[in-house]
Design a protein around this motif. Structure first.
Motif, PDB file in Angstrom:
ATOM      1  N   CYS A   1       0.888  -1.164  -0.101  1.00  0.00           N
ATOM      2  CA  CYS A   1      -0.245   0.119  -0.175  1.00  0.00           C
ATOM      3  C   CYS A   1       0.875   1.314  -0.134  1.00  0.00           C
ATOM      4  O   CYS A   1       2.167   1.179   0.216  1.00  0.00           O
ATOM      5  N   LEU A   2       0.362   2.290  -0.166  1.00  0.00           N
ATOM      6  CA  LEU A   2       0.881   3.381  -0.499  1.00  0.00           C
ATOM      7  C   LEU A   2       0.756   4.476   0.708  1.00  0.00           C
ATOM      8  O   LEU A   2      -0.435   5.101   0.859  1.00  0.00           O
ATOM      9  N   GLY A   3       1.540   4.590   1.399  1.00  0.00           N
ATOM     10  CA  GLY A   3       1.403   5.672   2.511  1.00  0.00           C
ATOM     11  C   GLY A   3       1.288   4.973   3.910  1.00  0.00           C
ATOM     12  O   GLY A   3       0.436   4.041   4.012  1.00  0.00           O
ATOM     13  N   GLU A   4       1.483   6.051   4.861  1.00  0.00           N
ATOM     14  CA  GLU A   4       1.314   5.497   6.423  1.00  0.00           C
ATOM     15  C   GLU A   4      -0.561   5.476   6.759  1.00  0.00           C
ATOM     16  O   GLU A   4      -0.867   4.692   7.438  1.00  0.00           O
ATOM     17  N   ARG A   5      -1.195   6.224   5.877  1.00  0.00           N
ATOM     18  CA  ARG A   5      -2.511   6.393   6.176  1.00  0.00           C
ATOM     19  C   ARG A   5      -3.130   4.780   5.853  1.00  0.00           C
ATOM     20  O   ARG A   5      -3.959   4.138   6.647  1.00  0.00           O
ATOM     21  N   LEU A   6      -2.837   4.426   4.741  1.00  0.00           N
ATOM     22  CA  LEU A   6      -3.194   3.085   4.104  1.00  0.00           C
ATOM     23  C   LEU A   6      -2.781   1.987   5.377  1.00  0.00           C
ATOM     24  O   LEU A   6      -3.534   1.062   5.376  1.00  0.00           O
ATOM     25  N   ALA A   7      -1.441   2.257   5.585  1.00  0.00           N
ATOM     26  CA  ALA A   7      -0.943   1.049   6.265  1.00  0.00           C
ATOM     27  C   ALA A   7      -1.435   0.922   7.658  1.00  0.00           C
ATOM     28  O   ALA A   7      -1.601   0.107   8.092  1.00  0.00           O
ATOM     29  N   GLN A   8      -2.007   1.963   8.245  1.00  0.00           N
ATOM     30  CA  GLN A   8      -2.762   2.172   9.638  1.00  0.00           C
ATOM     31  C   GLN A   8      -4.212   1.630   9.513  1.00  0.00           C
ATOM     32  O   GLN A   8      -4.583   0.718  10.312  1.00  0.00           O
ATOM     33  N   PHE A   9      -4.678   1.666   8.289  1.00  0.00           N
ATOM     34  CA  PHE A   9      -5.943   1.229   8.071  1.00  0.00           C
ATOM     35  C   PHE A   9      -5.609  -0.322   7.900  1.00  0.00           C
ATOM     36  O   PHE A   9      -6.630  -1.205   8.623  1.00  0.00           O
ATOM     37  N   TYR A  10      -4.779  -0.913   7.354  1.00  0.00           N
ATOM     38  CA  TYR A  10      -4.785  -2.544   7.235  1.00  0.00           C
ATOM     39  C   TYR A  10      -4.230  -2.743   8.263  1.00  0.00           C
ATOM     40  O   TYR A  10      -4.424  -4.006   8.735  1.00  0.00           O
ATOM     41  N   SER A  11      -3.490  -2.152   9.137  1.00  0.00           N
ATOM     42  CA  SER A  11      -3.118  -2.609  10.489  1.00  0.00           C
ATOM     43  C   SER A  11      -4.234  -3.147  11.396  1.00  0.00           C
ATOM     44  O   SER A  11      -3.949  -4.019  12.325  1.00  0.00           O
ATOM     45  N   CYS A  12      -5.167  -2.448  11.223  1.00  0.00           N
ATOM     46  CA  CYS A  12      -6.413  -2.634  12.152  1.00  0.00           C
ATOM     47  C   CYS A  12      -6.819  -4.089  11.841  1.00  0.00           C
ATOM     48  O   CYS A  12      -7.592  -4.444  12.673  1.00  0.00           O
ATOM     49  N   PHE A  13      -6.729  -4.828  10.878  1.00  0.00           N
ATOM     50  CA  PHE A  13      -7.173  -6.019  10.484  1.00  0.00           C
ATOM     51  C   PHE A  13      -6.159  -7.122  10.901  1.00  0.00           C
ATOM     52  O   PHE A  13      -6.397  -8.286  10.690  1.00  0.00           O
ATOM     53  N   GLY A  14      -4.842  -6.551  11.220  1.00  0.00           N
ATOM     54  CA  GLY A  14      -4.014  -7.636  11.459  1.00  0.00           C
ATOM     55  C   GLY A  14      -2.737  -7.755  10.591  1.00  0.00           C
ATOM     56  O   GLY A  14      -1.975  -8.548  10.626  1.00  0.00           O
ATOM     57  N   PHE A  15      -2.653  -6.643   9.876  1.00  0.00           N
ATOM     58  CA  PHE A  15      -1.808  -6.701   8.801  1.00  0.00           C
ATOM     59  C   PHE A  15      -0.401  -5.937   9.347  1.00  0.00           C
ATOM     60  O   PHE A  15      -0.484  -4.889  10.153  1.00  0.00           O
ATOM     61  N   VAL A  16       0.840  -6.735   9.336  1.00  0.00           N
ATOM     62  CA  VAL A  16       2.035  -5.855   9.947  1.00  0.00           C
ATOM     63  C   VAL A  16       3.000  -5.607   8.693  1.00  0.00           C
ATOM     64  O   VAL A  16       2.949  -6.420   7.792  1.00  0.00           O
ATOM     65  N   PRO A  17       3.802  -4.431   8.862  1.00  0.00           N
ATOM     66  CA  PRO A  17       4.782  -4.090   8.054  1.00  0.00           C
ATOM     67  C   PRO A  17       5.764  -5.418   7.859  1.00  0.00           C
ATOM     68  O   PRO A  17       5.972  -5.981   8.878  1.00  0.00           O
ATOM     69  N   VAL A  18       6.185  -5.561   6.682  1.00  0.00           N
ATOM     70  CA  VAL A  18       7.554  -6.567   6.486  1.00  0.00           C
ATOM     71  C   VAL A  18       8.370  -6.114   5.368  1.00  0.00           C
ATOM     72  O   VAL A  18       7.985  -5.250   4.485  1.00  0.00           O
TER      73      VAL A  18
END
Length: 155
Positions: free
Chosen positions: A102-119
């Motif tokens: 994903c592009l940008g911190e805002r989307l990364a935060q959205f997906y982290s709510c579901f259990g996605f973690v940066p790799v």
């Protein structure tokens, strides 16, 4: 996030895409300036309201993994939980380890709510490195804020 707490607006349905949806899917993806390659309608789920396609997302299959991609909600339908509903459905539908970019911190935060973690790019499965390689190059050379993420199953 628990999908059972989420519901679609009245008159809207979630369904597998059909061949008749392929141009509507392309228009949604182009409107969001997302990667227009690898748009296979057979891999998409769509949300339709009053016969208009208003959201889409796909699970792309790679060797041993899947990628959640091309998730778009039409501008007029944003901020009503449709992206959340569709994301949770795609997670629940996935049959193999699940990744996304994903592009940008805002989307990364959205997906982290579901259990996605940066790799890190280095820790991605080999089958995804080819697809994500261009993004990694853009991230390195011109500082495009791409975030690679992996879904972590919660207990």
């Amino acid at each position: 996030m628990n999908q059972s707490n989420l519901s679609l607006p009245s008159g809207c349905i979630l369904r597998k895409a059909t061949s008749a949806d392929q141009w509507s899917i392309r228009l949604l993806v182009f409107s969001a300036k997302l990667d227009p390659t690898q748009l296979r309608w057979q891999q998409f789920w769509v949300i339709e309201c009053n016969e208009d396609l208003i959201a889409c997302g796909q699970l792309r299959n790679f060797s041993g993994v899947q990628e959640l991609g091309s998730l778009v909600v039409a501008r007029a339908w944003r901020n009503r939980g449709l992206g959340t509903f569709l994301t949770q459905h795609l997670i629940n539908t996935a049959m193999q380890p699940l990744y996304l970019e994903c592009l940008g911190e805002r989307l990364a935060q959205f997906y982290s709510c579901f259990g996605f973690v940066p790799v890190s790019f280095e820790n991605l499965p080999q089958s995804l490195k080819g697809k994500f390689g261009i993004s990694q190059l853009a991230k390195r050379l011109i500082r495009v804020p791409v975030v690679f993420m992996q879904y972590q199953v919660s207990n």
